[in-house]
Design a protein around this motif. Structure first.
Motif, short mmCIF file in Angstrom:
data_model
loop_
_atom_site.label_atom_id
_atom_site.label_comp_id
_atom_site.label_asym_id
_atom_site.label_seq_id
_atom_site.Cartn_x
_atom_site.Cartn_y
_atom_site.Cartn_z
N GLY A 28 0.75 -1.16 -0.01
CA GLY A 28 -0.30 -0.02 -0.23
C GLY A 28 0.78 1.18 -0.06
N LEU A 29 2.04 1.15 0.24
CA LEU A 29 3.01 2.58 0.15
C LEU A 29 3.34 2.94 -1.25
N ALA A 30 3.54 4.22 -1.46
CA ALA A 30 4.01 4.72 -2.67
C ALA A 30 5.53 4.39 -2.67
N LYS A 31 5.84 3.98 -3.80
CA LYS A 31 7.24 3.50 -3.88
C LYS A 31 8.12 4.62 -4.39
N ALA A 32 7.46 5.75 -5.18
CA ALA A 32 8.15 6.71 -5.64
C ALA A 32 7.15 7.87 -5.93
N TRP A 33 7.47 9.17 -5.58
CA TRP A 33 6.56 10.22 -5.88
C TRP A 33 7.30 11.58 -6.19
N CYS A 34 6.88 12.42 -6.89
CA CYS A 34 7.56 13.85 -7.20
C CYS A 34 6.49 14.71 -7.48
N PHE A 48 10.58 11.40 -3.61
CA PHE A 48 11.03 10.10 -2.82
C PHE A 48 11.41 9.52 -3.95
N ASN A 49 12.48 8.67 -3.99
CA ASN A 49 12.99 7.55 -4.91
C ASN A 49 13.30 8.09 -6.40
N ILE A 50 13.39 9.10 -6.59
CA ILE A 50 13.73 9.93 -7.90
C ILE A 50 15.11 10.36 -7.96
N ALA A 51 15.83 9.58 -8.85
CA ALA A 51 17.40 10.00 -8.98
C ALA A 51 17.33 11.20 -9.72
N THR A 52 16.98 11.24 -11.07
CA THR A 52 16.80 12.33 -11.94
C THR A 52 15.54 12.65 -12.43
N ILE A 53 15.29 13.70 -13.20
CA ILE A 53 14.43 14.14 -13.88
C ILE A 53 14.93 14.54 -15.29
N THR A 54 14.51 14.38 -16.29
CA THR A 54 15.06 14.85 -17.52
C THR A 54 14.22 15.45 -18.30
N VAL A 115 0.58 19.79 -25.95
CA VAL A 115 1.53 19.47 -25.14
C VAL A 115 2.02 20.95 -24.72
N PHE A 116 2.42 20.98 -23.29
CA PHE A 116 3.00 22.28 -22.81
C PHE A 116 3.63 22.12 -21.41
N ASP A 117 4.81 23.09 -21.24
CA ASP A 117 5.39 23.04 -19.77
C ASP A 117 4.48 23.21 -18.82
N ALA A 118 4.23 22.55 -17.72
CA ALA A 118 3.27 22.94 -16.56
C ALA A 118 4.18 23.58 -15.49
N GLN A 119 3.50 24.37 -14.79
CA GLN A 119 4.05 24.97 -13.65
C GLN A 119 4.21 24.12 -12.31
N SER A 120 3.30 23.20 -12.44
CA SER A 120 3.13 22.71 -10.95
C SER A 120 2.72 21.06 -11.49
N MET A 121 3.73 19.97 -11.39
CA MET A 121 3.24 18.59 -11.63
C MET A 121 3.26 17.67 -10.46
N GLN A 122 2.63 16.75 -10.27
CA GLN A 122 2.77 15.75 -9.06
C GLN A 122 2.33 14.38 -9.82
N ALA A 123 3.41 13.42 -9.33
CA ALA A 123 2.98 12.06 -9.55
C ALA A 123 3.30 11.11 -8.42
N THR A 124 2.60 10.02 -8.39
CA THR A 124 2.79 9.12 -7.20
C THR A 124 2.95 7.89 -8.02
N LEU A 125 3.95 6.76 -7.74
CA LEU A 125 4.02 5.46 -8.23
C LEU A 125 3.84 4.41 -7.39
N HIS A 126 3.08 3.46 -7.61
CA HIS A 126 2.92 2.19 -6.88
C HIS A 126 3.25 0.92 -7.40
N GLY A 127 3.85 0.10 -6.78
CA GLY A 127 4.14 -1.18 -7.20
C GLY A 127 5.38 -1.89 -6.52
N ASP A 128 5.87 -2.84 -6.95
CA ASP A 128 6.94 -3.80 -6.24
C ASP A 128 8.25 -3.22 -6.52
N LEU A 129 9.18 -2.78 -5.71
CA LEU A 129 10.59 -2.49 -5.94
C LEU A 129 11.36 -3.85 -6.17
N ALA A 130 12.45 -3.66 -6.90
CA ALA A 130 13.37 -4.52 -7.21
C ALA A 130 13.96 -5.43 -6.23
#
Length: 130
Positions: A28-34, A48-54, A115-130
């Motif tokens: 039930g825990l988020a494995k990554a979010w940004c 959390f758990n985000i090394a880089t954004i490109t 498509v356009f560049d947003a001022q504020s983005m949020q994302a949460t990811l759920h699943g199994d970590l390796a």
């Protein structure tokens, strides 16, 4: 307060509110979010758990994870907003061909399909970590 449940191989089962079922805490825990800004230079506000954004161009962001997901079949929720005149809001999604256990691509798009560049983005990811 006491947390009760069982623990086997790092898994914790927790009794649900009705005391008749259990849930696996790790699942039930988020494995990554940004929370980030696509506008101009893409900048992480917090994560959390985000090394880089490109920056992949207008409206495109690719995350690379600090700790990889177990496979490419994880779930995510993404949303963002930007004021365009008096209107605000759009949807964020990933392009399936760009999803791997190491990274995920997000795109911001208006209701009209631009498509356009947003001022504020949020994302949460759920699943199994390796």
């Amino acid at each position: 307060n006491t947390l009760t449940g069982t623990s086997t191989a790092g898994s914790i089962a927790v009794t649900a509110e009705g005391n008749s079922t259990t849930t696996n805490l790790q699942q039930g825990l988020a494995k990554a979010w940004c929370h980030w800004n696509q506008d101009s230079t893409q900048t992480r506000r917090d994560n959390f758990n985000i090394a880089t954004i490109t920056d992949g161009g207008t409206g495109d962001t690719t995350f690379t994870y600090t700790n990889n997901m177990g496979n490419a079949n994880y779930a995510f929720v993404g949303y963002g907003s930007q004021h365009i005149g008096t209107a605000a809001g759009f949807s964020a999604y990933e392009t399936d061909a760009q999803t791997t256990s190491q990274s995920n691509k997000f795109r911001s798009i208006t209701v009209a399909g631009a498509v356009f560049d947003a001022q504020s983005m949020q994302a949460t990811l759920h699943g199994d970590l390796a």
